[in-house]
Design an enzyme around this catalytic site. Structure first.
Site, short mmCIF file in Angstrom:
data_model
loop_
_atom_site.label_atom_id
_atom_site.label_comp_id
_atom_site.label_asym_id
_atom_site.label_seq_id
_atom_site.Cartn_x
_atom_site.Cartn_y
_atom_site.Cartn_z
N ARG A 157 39.54 25.86 -73.68
CA ARG A 157 39.02 24.66 -73.02
C ARG A 157 37.85 24.93 -72.09
O ARG A 157 36.83 24.25 -72.15
CB ARG A 157 40.11 23.98 -72.17
CG ARG A 157 40.96 23.00 -72.89
CD ARG A 157 42.34 23.04 -72.30
NE ARG A 157 42.86 24.38 -72.54
CZ ARG A 157 43.48 24.71 -73.68
NH1 ARG A 157 43.68 23.83 -74.59
NH2 ARG A 157 43.88 25.96 -73.88
N THR A 158 38.02 25.88 -71.18
CA THR A 158 37.01 26.01 -70.13
C THR A 158 35.67 26.44 -70.71
O THR A 158 34.63 25.85 -70.43
CB THR A 158 37.50 27.00 -69.06
OG1 THR A 158 38.83 26.64 -68.69
CG2 THR A 158 36.62 26.98 -67.83
N LYS B 175 31.47 49.23 -71.46
CA LYS B 175 30.84 50.54 -71.24
C LYS B 175 30.85 50.91 -69.76
O LYS B 175 30.28 51.92 -69.37
CB LYS B 175 29.39 50.51 -71.74
CG LYS B 175 29.22 50.10 -73.18
CD LYS B 175 27.72 49.94 -73.49
CE LYS B 175 27.52 49.08 -74.71
NZ LYS B 175 26.15 48.53 -74.77
N ARG C 17 34.50 33.65 -66.05
CA ARG C 17 35.96 33.84 -65.96
C ARG C 17 36.23 35.34 -65.96
O ARG C 17 35.65 36.07 -66.77
CB ARG C 17 36.69 33.18 -67.12
CG ARG C 17 38.16 33.58 -67.17
CD ARG C 17 38.95 32.76 -68.14
NE ARG C 17 39.08 31.39 -67.67
CZ ARG C 17 39.86 30.49 -68.26
NH1 ARG C 17 40.57 30.82 -69.31
NH2 ARG C 17 39.94 29.25 -67.79
N HIS D 229 40.80 28.11 -59.82
CA HIS D 229 40.18 27.57 -61.02
C HIS D 229 39.58 26.21 -60.64
O HIS D 229 40.09 25.15 -61.02
CB HIS D 229 41.24 27.42 -62.12
CG HIS D 229 40.70 27.18 -63.50
ND1 HIS D 229 39.41 26.79 -63.76
CD2 HIS D 229 41.33 27.28 -64.72
CE1 HIS D 229 39.25 26.65 -65.07
NE2 HIS D 229 40.40 26.94 -65.67
N1 CP Z 1 42.87 25.00 -68.71
C1 CP Z 1 42.27 26.15 -69.08
O1 CP Z 1 41.73 26.89 -68.23
O2 CP Z 1 42.33 26.44 -70.41
P1 CP Z 1 41.65 27.68 -71.13
O3 CP Z 1 42.35 28.92 -70.62
O4 CP Z 1 41.81 27.47 -72.59
O5 CP Z 1 40.21 27.72 -70.69
#
Ligand code: CP
Length: 305
Positions: free
Chosen positions: A51-52, A80, A101, A129
């Site tokens: 999703r993100t 590396k 991320r 998040h």
């Molecule tokens: N909600 C969310 O962060 O989903 P993903 O891990 O798929 O990005």
């Protein structure tokens, strides 16, 4: 230049302005279709995501921009031994904005200190998040018509669930919020959330292990997955993973106007039958994730229509 690393990096007024912009983007997509023309978004994902990452990419494409990036540490020069600081210096030469991320808490914050472009935290370890929180706030506001005077039940892995930590921090700033924290003892919300957010803000909360007892009092139920990837041993994960399963039968205990949210991915914690219940809001939440990320990209780039 601004970044979004923590949910509190934007004031409540700024968050509300972002949500208003996201609502406008939902209603009038054509107004915004070229606003990011010739701008590039880099997605730096050192951890898996559906999703993100894809909603950030869809958001930038919807705004007429372009995307580049990597979707695992293995396919980048992190494998590396390249540091986050060096990586972001390099990415600053290629893109106008980035979403990162990383499994390490604080990695996006460190990146922001070496960056020449806005950095968005797309999830750092079990910590925060913030863009999921924008998604959650948009969904709560559209379902309930407000972000204040709500009783919010958070259920599942409250220890490692970074979306829970960010949502508590952010929505606690609105008046009349009360939390019911539903988890097994081992997965209780971290002490820092209680001691640095809830207690100093005089935010009422109760902790319980019973989803059934909590359900009748809730305006919002926020279900979460037990975060397998944060466990040190598999035995503990297997023992705890099915602690809570929301079923159609349990939904009968909940108010008719409660909304069920889940950041997804779902594993077992919401039975498929609940998807047909009008109170299920988790796929609407996914759609809202695109609009809030569009609004955030546009705002951080200082663009207007
Ligand atoms: N909600 C969310 O962060 O989903 P993903 O891990 O798929 O990005």
């Amino acid at each position: 230049m601004r970044h979004m690393i923590d949910p509190l990096d934007f004031s409540t007024e700024e968050v509300l302005a972002l949500l208003d912009l996201a609502d406008d983007m939902r209603q009038f997509p054509q107004k915004y279709q070229d606003v990011c023309a010739r701008k590039k978004l880099a997605t730096l994902f050192y951890e898996p995501s559906t999703r993100t990452r894809l909603s950030f990419e869809a958001a930038m494409l919807n705004l007429g921009g372009s995307v580049l990036g990597f979707s695992s540490a293995d396919s980048s020069s992190a494998s590396k031994g390249e540091s986050v600081a060096d990586t972001i210096r390099v990415i600053s030469c290629y893109a106008d904005i980035c979403a990162m991320r990383h499994p390490k808490e604080g990695a996006p914050l460190r990146a922001s200190r070496f960056s020449r472009i806005p950095v968005i935290n797309a999830g750092d370890g079990g910590h925060q998040h913030p863009t999921q929180t924008l998604t959650d706030l948009m969904t709560i506001r559209s379902r309930k018509g407000r972000l204040d005077h709500l009783t919010i039940g958070l259920c599942g892995d409250l220890k490692f669930g970074r979306t829970v930590h960010s949502l508590i921090k952010s929505i606690s700033r609105f008046e009349g919020i009360r939390f019911v924290l539903i988890s097994p003892d081992e997965l209780r919300v971290p002490d820092y959330i209680i001691n640095e957010v809830l207690k100093p803000g005089n935010i009422p909360f109760e902790e319980t292990t019973s989803l059934e007892k909590a359900l009748p009092q809730l305006d919002i139920l926020y279900m979460t997955r037990v975060q397998k990837e944060r466990f040190f041993n598999e035995e503990d994960y297997i023992r705890l993973k099915d602690s809570y399963i929301l079923t159609e039968e349990k939904m009968r205990l909940a108010p008719n106007d409660m909304a069920v949210l889940h950041p997804l991915p779902r594993v077992n914690e919401i039975a498929l039958g609940v998807d047909n219940d009008p109170r299920a809001a988790y796929f609407e939440q996914v759609q809202n994730g695109v609009y809030v990320r569009q609004a955030l990209i546009m705002t951080l780039l200082g663009l207007t229509v």
